[in-house]
Design an enzyme around this catalytic site. Structure first.
Site, short mmCIF file in Angstrom:
data_model
loop_
_atom_site.label_atom_id
_atom_site.label_comp_id
_atom_site.label_asym_id
_atom_site.label_seq_id
_atom_site.Cartn_x
_atom_site.Cartn_y
_atom_site.Cartn_z
N CYS A 163 0.87 -1.18 0.00
CA CYS A 163 0.00 0.00 0.00
C CYS A 163 0.90 1.22 0.00
O CYS A 163 2.08 1.13 0.34
CB CYS A 163 -0.90 0.02 1.23
SG CYS A 163 -2.20 1.27 1.16
N CYS B 202 0.07 4.18 1.71
CA CYS B 202 -0.24 5.16 2.76
C CYS B 202 0.90 5.38 3.75
O CYS B 202 1.04 6.47 4.30
CB CYS B 202 -1.53 4.79 3.49
SG CYS B 202 -1.45 3.24 4.40
N CYS C 202 -3.63 6.57 0.28
CA CYS C 202 -3.17 5.31 -0.30
C CYS C 202 -2.82 5.39 -1.78
O CYS C 202 -2.80 4.37 -2.47
CB CYS C 202 -4.23 4.22 -0.08
SG CYS C 202 -4.57 3.93 1.66
N LYS D 173 -12.44 -4.34 2.32
CA LYS D 173 -11.76 -3.54 3.33
C LYS D 173 -12.65 -2.35 3.67
O LYS D 173 -12.91 -1.49 2.83
CB LYS D 173 -10.43 -3.08 2.76
CG LYS D 173 -9.71 -2.14 3.66
CD LYS D 173 -8.29 -1.95 3.19
CE LYS D 173 -7.61 -0.91 4.03
NZ LYS D 173 -6.23 -0.73 3.61
N ARG E 40 -2.61 3.06 12.89
CA ARG E 40 -2.09 4.28 12.28
C ARG E 40 -1.06 4.96 13.17
O ARG E 40 -0.20 5.68 12.68
CB ARG E 40 -3.24 5.20 11.89
CG ARG E 40 -4.03 4.55 10.75
CD ARG E 40 -5.19 5.37 10.26
NE ARG E 40 -5.94 4.59 9.27
CZ ARG E 40 -7.12 4.93 8.79
NH1 ARG E 40 -7.70 6.04 9.21
NH2 ARG E 40 -7.72 4.19 7.89
N ARG F 265 -10.44 7.97 4.52
CA ARG F 265 -10.33 6.99 3.43
C ARG F 265 -11.69 6.52 2.95
O ARG F 265 -11.79 5.50 2.26
CB ARG F 265 -9.49 5.79 3.91
CG ARG F 265 -8.12 6.23 4.34
CD ARG F 265 -7.07 5.13 4.28
NE ARG F 265 -5.78 5.78 4.45
CZ ARG F 265 -4.94 5.57 5.46
NH1 ARG F 265 -5.19 4.65 6.34
NH2 ARG F 265 -3.82 6.26 5.55
N LYS G 50 -11.52 -7.28 6.21
CA LYS G 50 -10.88 -6.48 7.25
C LYS G 50 -11.79 -5.33 7.63
O LYS G 50 -12.28 -4.65 6.74
CB LYS G 50 -9.55 -5.96 6.67
CG LYS G 50 -8.85 -4.93 7.50
CD LYS G 50 -7.54 -4.54 6.89
CE LYS G 50 -7.26 -3.12 7.28
NZ LYS G 50 -6.49 -2.41 6.33
N SER H 23 -5.94 -3.88 14.54
CA SER H 23 -5.33 -3.26 15.71
C SER H 23 -6.34 -2.84 16.78
O SER H 23 -6.11 -3.03 17.97
CB SER H 23 -4.51 -2.05 15.27
OG SER H 23 -5.31 -1.12 14.56
C1 PBG Z 1 -3.06 -0.03 4.88
C2 PBG Z 1 -3.44 -0.90 6.01
C3 PBG Z 1 -4.12 -0.52 7.16
C4 PBG Z 1 -4.22 -1.68 7.96
C5 PBG Z 1 -3.59 -2.71 7.28
N1 PBG Z 1 -3.12 -2.21 6.06
C6 PBG Z 1 -4.62 0.82 7.56
C7 PBG Z 1 -5.76 1.39 6.84
O1 PBG Z 1 -6.37 0.75 6.00
O2 PBG Z 1 -6.05 2.54 7.10
C8 PBG Z 1 -4.88 -1.76 9.29
C9 PBG Z 1 -4.48 -2.90 10.14
C10 PBG Z 1 -4.84 -2.77 11.57
O3 PBG Z 1 -5.60 -1.87 12.00
O4 PBG Z 1 -4.34 -3.61 12.34
N2 PBG Z 1 -1.67 -0.11 4.58
#
Ligand code: PBG
Length: 327
Positions: free
Chosen positions: A120, A122, A130, A196, A206, A218, A249, A275
């Site tokens: 990605c 970002c 992103c 996602k 983040r 986003r 996700k 997370s």
């Molecule tokens: C983007 C990405 C994110 C996460 C995994 N890949 C952040 C987003 O989409 O804003 C989140 C993973 C998590 O919260 O553990 N590179």
């Protein structure tokens, strides 16, 4: 015929009885452990909102993978915290950056451990979005997917086993597949973050990945949490474009999505226990409000029951230890 309620109770009467008829099991085979790699040496920065998770330089990452391998976890997902960021995200395909070096060194030390870089922009763009932006701040889809393909090639060249695109640009799986195939990497699978959602549960991530958007959010490219049919459409498109594993996700608020995808497509499905889901459990456990081991196993079993084949989780090392009977 026994009265059905009594019969059900007969089969719940002891742990060994329950073991015999249990339908779903978490095993270490199911797990992927995320790691955050940064430049420099000797770095092991804790993250306040994610106890037990660190930003680590490559030397520390290698020690981490020693433990992961010892525990029998099959793979790690790598995120990068680059030395520099610009509007084009060019550090994402810099072969001297932390992720590319980590891939090479991990594969040298543990050839069998699956190394899966998250793909990605970002974490690599100065604005934290992103992709490449136009002057109004909107992501330019086609320019972005060309960069994503370039990043995929740099990961493949470094020795990645699987690439995991986590943006939500249209056509990126096909662009990455074509680039990999054209450069001799047709054996590398794509694990696509297909469904996602624009989620509040990414908050702690983040902080650790230093990827909070500098303006806006986003919602323009991630999915609306209220939608379910749309997830099937996104997954179908990714499969058509060549995704080998599809991902949902976050995991817990979207177990119904995992089940629908599994029923509809019969593809390997990964659930990302993100997370925020991790942070909630950790915070409550630290306060003595929840029994950590019990709720983690319950949550992960829920993901398996919903149809997930693979679970990406910050709890992976703990779960592997518990399954071995360690505390
Ligand atoms: C983007 C990405 C994110 C996460 C995994 N890949 C952040 C987003 O989409 O804003 C989140 C993973 C998590 O919260 O553990 N590179």
């Amino acid at each position: 015929m026994g009265f059905p309620v009594v019969r059900a109770r007969r089969l719940r009467s002891s742990e060994n009885m329950r073991r015999l008829v249990r339908e779903n099991h978490i095993t270490t085979d199911d797990l992927i452990y995320p790691l955050f790699v940064t430049n420099g040496a000797g770095i092991n920065n804790p993250v306040a909102s994610m106890p037990g998770v660190f930003q680590q330089s490559v030397d520390k990452i290698l020690m981490e993978t020693d433990e992961v391998v010892k525990l029998g976890i099959p793979g790690v997902l790598l995120f990068g915290i680059p030395a520099y960021k610009d509007s084009q995200g060019s550090s994402a395909y810099d072969e001297n950056e932390a992720v590319q070096r980590a891939i090479g060194e991990i594969k040298q030390r543990h050839p069998d451990l699956l190394v899966i870089p998250d793909l990605c922009m970002c974490e690599y763009t100065s604005h934290g979005h992103c992709g490449i932006l136009d002057e109004k701040g909107n992501v330019i889809n086609d320019e972005t997917i060309a960069v994503l393909a370039k990043i995929a090639l740099s990961y493949a060249a470094a020795g990645a086993d699987i690439v995991a695109p986590s943006d939500m640009m249209d056509g990126r799986v096909a662009a990455i597949r074509n680039a990999l195939d054209a450069n001799g990497y047709s054996n590398i699978p794509i694990m696509s973050y297909s469904a996602k959602y624009a989620s509040g549960f990414y908050g702690p991530f983040r902080d650790v990945a230093e990827s909070t958007p500098q303006f806006g959010d986003r919602r323009g490219y991630q999915m609306d949490p209220a939608n379910s049919d749309e997830a099937l459409k996104e997954v179908w498109l990714d499969i058509e474009e060549g995704a080998d594993i599809v991902m949902v996700k976050p995991a817990l608020p979207y177990l119904d999505i995992i089940r629908r995808i599994k029923d509809e497509f019969k593809m390997p499905v990964a659930a990302y226990n993100v997370s925020g889901e991790f942070a909630m459990v950790k915070a409550a456990a630290q306060n003595g409000w929840l029994d950590e081991k019990r709720v983690v196993m319950e949550a992960l079993t829920g993901m398996k029951r919903a149809g997930a084949d693979i679970i990406i989780t910050y709890h992976a090392k703990d779960v592997a230890k518990w399954l071995k009977g360690e505390q």
